[in-house]
Design a protein around this motif. Structure first.
Motif, PDB file in Angstrom:
ATOM      1  N   ASP A   2      -9.058  -3.627  21.683  1.00 42.85           N
ATOM      2  CA  ASP A   2      -8.048  -2.836  22.499  1.00 42.85           C
ATOM      3  C   ASP A   2      -8.284  -1.332  22.386  1.00 42.85           C
ATOM      4  O   ASP A   2      -7.999  -0.763  23.503  1.00 42.85           O
ATOM      5  N   ALA A   6      -9.124   1.037  25.837  1.00 40.05           N
ATOM      6  CA  ALA A   6      -8.092   2.030  26.190  1.00 40.05           C
ATOM      7  C   ALA A   6      -9.114   3.312  26.321  1.00 40.05           C
ATOM      8  O   ALA A   6      -9.004   4.113  27.062  1.00 40.05           O
ATOM      9  N   ARG A  16      -1.814   5.805  32.287  1.00 40.48           N
ATOM     10  CA  ARG A  16      -1.318   4.832  31.431  1.00 40.48           C
ATOM     11  C   ARG A  16      -0.163   4.317  32.001  1.00 40.48           C
ATOM     12  O   ARG A  16       0.647   5.037  32.438  1.00 40.48           O
ATOM     13  N   TYR A  37      -4.253  -0.610  28.009  1.00 40.64           N
ATOM     14  CA  TYR A  37      -4.770  -0.880  26.644  1.00 40.64           C
ATOM     15  C   TYR A  37      -5.544  -2.176  26.543  1.00 40.64           C
ATOM     16  O   TYR A  37      -5.995  -2.392  25.390  1.00 40.64           O
TER      17      TYR A  37
END
Length: 98
Positions: A2, A6, A16, A37
């Motif tokens: 993850d 990201a 985001r 993410y």
């Protein structure tokens, strides 16, 4: 995993909580959409997929040679009645008034 996604997302200038991008799942071979993410926001279910446009719509292949379009909530906005992606893209442009 993850964290790597990201970081890649930030490097690409993704926003985001807003931006989603199409990715092929190596296990199923199907396409879905990852969030900022690197989590599946729209689970892999499409034979092929294009990125979301600025208005929040993406052209997807629902079945073999059955192209349509979805919104960011995975709702069908153009029925998958088209045999090629460019036909669904043209229908989406007409819907958006381009």
């Amino acid at each position: 995993y993850d964290v790597d996604n990201a970081i890649t997302s930030m490097e690409k200038g993704r926003l985001r909580g807003i931006d989603l991008w199409e990715t092929r799942d190596s296990k199923s071979g199907l396409y879905g959409y990852l969030d900022y993410y690197g989590n599946w926001f729209i689970k892999p279910q499409y034979y092929n997929a294009r990125g979301f446009n600025d208005e929040g719509f993406a052209v997807v292949e629902v079945g073999r040679n059955r192209w349509g379009a979805i919104d960011r909530n995975n709702r069908i906005v153009i029925q998958p009645n088209f045999k090629a992606s460019y036909e669904a893209e043209n229908a989406l442009r007409r819907l958006l008034g381009y």
